[in-house]
Design an enzyme around this catalytic site. Structure first.
Site, PDB file in Angstrom:
ATOM      1  N   SER A 155       0.867  -1.189   0.000  1.00 26.01           N
ATOM      2  CA  SER A 155       0.000   0.000   0.000  1.00 26.01           C
ATOM      3  C   SER A 155       0.898   1.231   0.000  1.00 26.01           C
ATOM      4  O   SER A 155       2.057   1.153   0.444  1.00 26.01           O
ATOM      5  CB  SER A 155      -0.857   0.005   1.274  1.00 26.01           C
ATOM      6  OG  SER A 155      -1.385   1.295   1.523  1.00 26.01           O
ATOM      7  N   TYR A 168      -2.592  -0.851  10.391  1.00 23.30           N
ATOM      8  CA  TYR A 168      -2.525  -1.051   8.933  1.00 23.30           C
ATOM      9  C   TYR A 168      -1.192  -0.531   8.374  1.00 23.30           C
ATOM     10  O   TYR A 168      -0.495  -1.230   7.628  1.00 23.30           O
ATOM     11  CB  TYR A 168      -3.702  -0.327   8.267  1.00 23.30           C
ATOM     12  CG  TYR A 168      -3.816  -0.570   6.772  1.00 23.30           C
ATOM     13  CD1 TYR A 168      -4.435  -1.715   6.281  1.00 23.30           C
ATOM     14  CD2 TYR A 168      -3.319   0.361   5.859  1.00 23.30           C
ATOM     15  CE1 TYR A 168      -4.551  -1.932   4.914  1.00 23.30           C
ATOM     16  CE2 TYR A 168      -3.429   0.148   4.492  1.00 23.30           C
ATOM     17  CZ  TYR A 168      -4.049  -1.001   4.025  1.00 23.30           C
ATOM     18  OH  TYR A 168      -4.156  -1.210   2.664  1.00 23.30           O
TER      19      TYR A 168
HETATM   20  P1  NAD Z   1     -11.215  -6.036  -0.300  1.00 21.69           P
HETATM   21  O1  NAD Z   1     -11.752  -5.917   1.067  1.00 21.69           O
HETATM   22  O2  NAD Z   1     -12.159  -6.105  -1.430  1.00 21.69           O
HETATM   23  O3  NAD Z   1     -10.247  -7.285  -0.428  1.00 21.69           O
HETATM   24  C1  NAD Z   1      -9.573  -7.865   0.638  1.00 21.69           C
HETATM   25  C2  NAD Z   1      -9.712  -9.357   0.460  1.00 21.69           C
HETATM   26  O4  NAD Z   1      -8.941 -10.030   1.444  1.00 21.69           O
HETATM   27  C3  NAD Z   1     -11.184  -9.796   0.641  1.00 21.69           C
HETATM   28  O5  NAD Z   1     -11.534 -10.676  -0.402  1.00 21.69           O
HETATM   29  C4  NAD Z   1     -11.161 -10.508   1.975  1.00 21.69           C
HETATM   30  O6  NAD Z   1     -12.111 -11.536   2.077  1.00 21.69           O
HETATM   31  C5  NAD Z   1      -9.740 -11.068   1.967  1.00 21.69           C
HETATM   32  N1  NAD Z   1      -9.300 -11.440   3.308  1.00 21.69           N
HETATM   33  C6  NAD Z   1      -9.384 -10.701   4.449  1.00 21.69           C
HETATM   34  N2  NAD Z   1      -8.914 -11.419   5.479  1.00 21.69           N
HETATM   35  C7  NAD Z   1      -8.520 -12.617   4.964  1.00 21.69           C
HETATM   36  C8  NAD Z   1      -7.940 -13.768   5.522  1.00 21.69           C
HETATM   37  N3  NAD Z   1      -7.678 -13.854   6.839  1.00 21.69           N
HETATM   38  N4  NAD Z   1      -7.644 -14.810   4.705  1.00 21.69           N
HETATM   39  C9  NAD Z   1      -7.911 -14.752   3.373  1.00 21.69           C
HETATM   40  N5  NAD Z   1      -8.461 -13.684   2.798  1.00 21.69           N
HETATM   41  C10 NAD Z   1      -8.760 -12.635   3.589  1.00 21.69           C
HETATM   42  O7  NAD Z   1     -10.205  -4.815  -0.451  1.00 21.69           O
HETATM   43  P2  NAD Z   1      -9.076  -4.543  -1.546  1.00 21.69           P
HETATM   44  O8  NAD Z   1      -8.981  -3.092  -1.651  1.00 21.69           O
HETATM   45  O9  NAD Z   1      -9.305  -5.353  -2.760  1.00 21.69           O
HETATM   46  O10 NAD Z   1      -7.761  -5.053  -0.788  1.00 21.69           O
HETATM   47  C11 NAD Z   1      -6.850  -5.969  -1.367  1.00 21.69           C
HETATM   48  C12 NAD Z   1      -5.445  -5.638  -0.928  1.00 21.69           C
HETATM   49  O11 NAD Z   1      -5.069  -4.365  -1.465  1.00 21.69           O
HETATM   50  C13 NAD Z   1      -5.255  -5.525   0.583  1.00 21.69           C
HETATM   51  O12 NAD Z   1      -4.007  -6.108   0.947  1.00 21.69           O
HETATM   52  C14 NAD Z   1      -5.246  -4.042   0.826  1.00 21.69           C
HETATM   53  O13 NAD Z   1      -4.528  -3.684   1.977  1.00 21.69           O
HETATM   54  C15 NAD Z   1      -4.546  -3.566  -0.449  1.00 21.69           C
HETATM   55  N6  NAD Z   1      -4.759  -2.148  -0.737  1.00 21.69           N
HETATM   56  C16 NAD Z   1      -5.978  -1.678  -1.121  1.00 21.69           C
HETATM   57  C17 NAD Z   1      -6.120  -0.321  -1.403  1.00 21.69           C
HETATM   58  C18 NAD Z   1      -7.420   0.287  -1.842  1.00 21.69           C
HETATM   59  O14 NAD Z   1      -7.489   1.519  -1.970  1.00 21.69           O
HETATM   60  N7  NAD Z   1      -8.449  -0.473  -2.113  1.00 21.69           N
HETATM   61  C19 NAD Z   1      -5.027   0.542  -1.275  1.00 21.69           C
HETATM   62  C20 NAD Z   1      -3.811   0.021  -0.872  1.00 21.69           C
HETATM   63  C21 NAD Z   1      -3.686  -1.328  -0.616  1.00 21.69           C
END
Ligand code: NAD
Length: 270
Positions: A155, A168
């Site tokens: 991130s 986080y």
């Molecule tokens: P999201 O909530 O749609 O996806 C997160 C996924 O991780 C979900 O499918 C959830 O079920 C899964 N998950 C959570 N805990 C889990 C576990 N214990 N075991 C297996 N799966 C698990 O959100 P996203 O934005 O798609 O996030 C995906 C990644 O991207 C994350 O690592 C997040 O930190 C990172 N990220 C997202 C953003 C953003 O703006 N959306 C920005 C920076 C980083």
């Protein structure tokens, strides 16, 4: 984009029943990789994702596993090997937020986020590295060929501090050094490890912000490129890092953030 070397490669994408992981699993599936859709709790979302991939002509399986649980991670890999015989690519994407001011943050909120976002990445990358080495021993690849690839989902908060989200930000700062250290240690074994650091991407994790027009406008002030990103913006970079086109890229973090890491507050205030 074709990335023909991805055809029939086996890719595990954790947390791929929604958001960025879902875009990655669908995109890699569309490029011909055999994909593993992993979900923690929502089988329905996982099944719907897999069906979408299959309808588009892709091949995949669905595996439930909590990435913070060692036995679950081992089963995620063993079920993949049972189905497809091997693993070539890990996209360690699963992540979560449990926000709180520092003064009010409970140990449970700290442990949960570190457990999924950092320990989960340790468990998945360790399992992948062990398997890549074992596969290469059993079937030696041609000299200098990469024996496996890992992409860690980090991130912008691996470098931008984030008040109210210390669990986080600390987890993603940890992912940055996990990735760099793994890359240094595993590159001589011909394993490539890189990271992708998204900025603001429209997914469930930050719905509370983009679904509110006032909060969206505030967010756009932090993005020089003046748009919120999409999960596909991230999936395209993940596909490149998964392919041999990026063969000399090791230990790198690609910030995909519309310029969020460029200190936008200084744009007219230097
Ligand atoms: P999201 O909530 O749609 O996806 C997160 C996924 O991780 C979900 O499918 C959830 O079920 C899964 N998950 C959570 N805990 C889990 C576990 N214990 N075991 C297996 N799966 C698990 O959100 P996203 O934005 O798609 O996030 C995906 C990644 O991207 C994350 O690592 C997040 O930190 C990172 N990220 C997202 C953003 C953003 O703006 N959306 C920005 C920076 C980083």
């Amino acid at each position: 984009m074709s990335y023909s070397d991805l055809k029939n490669k086996v890719a595990i994408i954790t947390g791929s029943s929604s958001g960025i992981g879902q875009a990655c699993v669908e995109y890699l599936g569309s490029l011909g990789a055999k994909v593993v859709v992993n979900y923690a709790r929502s089988e329905e979302e996982g099944q719907a994702t897999l069906e979408k991939i299959q309808k588009a002509g892709g091949t995949g399986i669905l595996v439930q596993a909590d990435v913070s649980n060692e036995a679950d991670v081992q089963r995620l890999f063993s079920e993949t090997v049972e189905a497809f015989g091997r693993v070539d690519i890990l996209v360690s994407n699963a992540g979560m937020q449990k926000d709180s001011s520092f003064l009010d943050m409970s140990l449970d909120e700290w442990n949960k986020v570190i457990g999924v976002n950092l320990t989960g990445q340790f468990l998945c990358t360790r399992e992948a590295a062990r398997l890549f080495v074992k596969q290469a021993k059993n079937t030696p690849p041609s000299e200098d060929a990469c024996i496996g690839k890992m992409i860690l989902m980090s991130s912008v908060h691996d470098v931008i501090p984030w008040a109210g989200h210390v669990n986080y930000a600390a987890s993603k700062g940890g992912v940055l050094m996990l990735m760099k250290t793994l890359s240094q240690e595993l590159a001589p074994m011909k394993i490539r490890v890189n990271a992708v650091s998204p900025g603001a991407i429209k997914t469930a994790i930050n719905e509370e912000v983009w679904s509110d027009s006032e909060k969206s406008q505030e967010l756009l002030k932090l993005i020089p490129y003046k748009r919120i990103g999409t999960a596909l913006d991230i999936a395209k970079a993940v596909a490149w890092l998964s392919s041999d086109d990026s063969d000399y890229v090791n230990g790198a973090t690609i910030y995909i953030d519309g310029g969020m890491t460029l200190y936008p507050g200084f744009a007219d205030n230097g």
